[in-house]
Design a protein around this motif. Structure first.
Motif, PDB file in Angstrom:
ATOM      1  N   ASP A  76      67.051  -1.817  21.744  1.00  0.00           N
ATOM      2  CA  ASP A  76      66.555  -0.444  21.698  1.00  0.00           C
ATOM      3  C   ASP A  76      67.665   0.585  21.920  1.00  0.00           C
ATOM      4  O   ASP A  76      67.392   1.769  22.083  1.00  0.00           O
ATOM      5  CB  ASP A  76      65.445  -0.236  22.715  1.00  0.00           C
ATOM      6  N   ALA A  77      68.915   0.163  21.911  1.00  0.00           N
ATOM      7  CA  ALA A  77      70.035   1.074  22.153  1.00  0.00           C
ATOM      8  C   ALA A  77      70.165   2.104  21.032  1.00  0.00           C
ATOM      9  O   ALA A  77      70.484   3.264  21.298  1.00  0.00           O
ATOM     10  CB  ALA A  77      71.330   0.291  22.295  1.00  0.00           C
ATOM     11  N   PHE A  80      67.742   4.842  21.598  1.00  0.00           N
ATOM     12  CA  PHE A  80      68.158   5.615  22.767  1.00  0.00           C
ATOM     13  C   PHE A  80      69.254   6.604  22.404  1.00  0.00           C
ATOM     14  O   PHE A  80      69.200   7.787  22.769  1.00  0.00           O
ATOM     15  CB  PHE A  80      68.638   4.670  23.875  1.00  0.00           C
ATOM     16  N   ASP A  83      67.942   9.461  20.199  1.00  0.00           N
ATOM     17  CA  ASP A  83      67.211  10.431  21.013  1.00  0.00           C
ATOM     18  C   ASP A  83      68.167  11.279  21.850  1.00  0.00           C
ATOM     19  O   ASP A  83      67.990  12.487  21.984  1.00  0.00           O
ATOM     20  CB  ASP A  83      66.209   9.726  21.929  1.00  0.00           C
ATOM     21  N   LEU A  84      69.170  10.641  22.406  1.00  0.00           N
ATOM     22  CA  LEU A  84      70.150  11.355  23.220  1.00  0.00           C
ATOM     23  C   LEU A  84      70.909  12.371  22.378  1.00  0.00           C
ATOM     24  O   LEU A  84      71.092  13.523  22.795  1.00  0.00           O
ATOM     25  CB  LEU A  84      71.117  10.357  23.854  1.00  0.00           C
ATOM     26  N   THR A  95      61.996  12.593  24.086  1.00  0.00           N
ATOM     27  CA  THR A  95      62.298  12.346  25.494  1.00  0.00           C
ATOM     28  C   THR A  95      61.026  12.467  26.304  1.00  0.00           C
ATOM     29  O   THR A  95      60.123  13.239  25.972  1.00  0.00           O
ATOM     30  CB  THR A  95      63.332  13.356  26.022  1.00  0.00           C
TER      31      THR A  95
END
Length: 107
Positions: A76-77, A80, A83-84, A95
């Motif tokens: 799931d990196a 992530f 999204d970041l 988020t």
């Protein structure tokens, strides 16, 4: 600025070392040393040029293997990081909570 004995001694020792190096390099042994240094320098130059030619391939391989390792180790990196990036670029993102920075009351 005044010239004291320490500065004068340093200058004289430097000049003497220069004269000694010049005399040594004019000898047969010194010329052999210079030839060896030139050969080693050319070898290093050729090696550096070869490394420059191989660098794009190396970084492409590193990027591919790194992303594959990241995907297998942390599935799931990718989501992530997307999204970041979206959060910091101002494009929204998924988020869960917004972080509010509270100033230090002592400052």
């Amino acid at each position: 600025m005044s010239i004291n004995a320490k500065h004068l001694a340093t200058f004289i020792l430097g000049a003497a070392a220069g004269v000694a190096a010049h005399k040594y390099l004019q000898s047969e042994e010194g010329e052999k040393l210079l030839e060896d240094l030139k050969t080693k320098a050319n070898d290093l130059k050729a090696e550096a040029e070869g490394a420059i030619d191989k660098a794009p391939e190396y970084f492409d391989e590193l990027k591919t293997k790194g992303s594959e390792a990241l995907k297998t180790s942390f599935p799931d990196a990718e989501a992530f990081f997307k999204d970041l990036y979206a959060k910091f670029s101002g494009k929204g993102g998924t988020t869960e909570t917004d972080v509010t920075v509270t100033p230090d009351p002592i400052s």
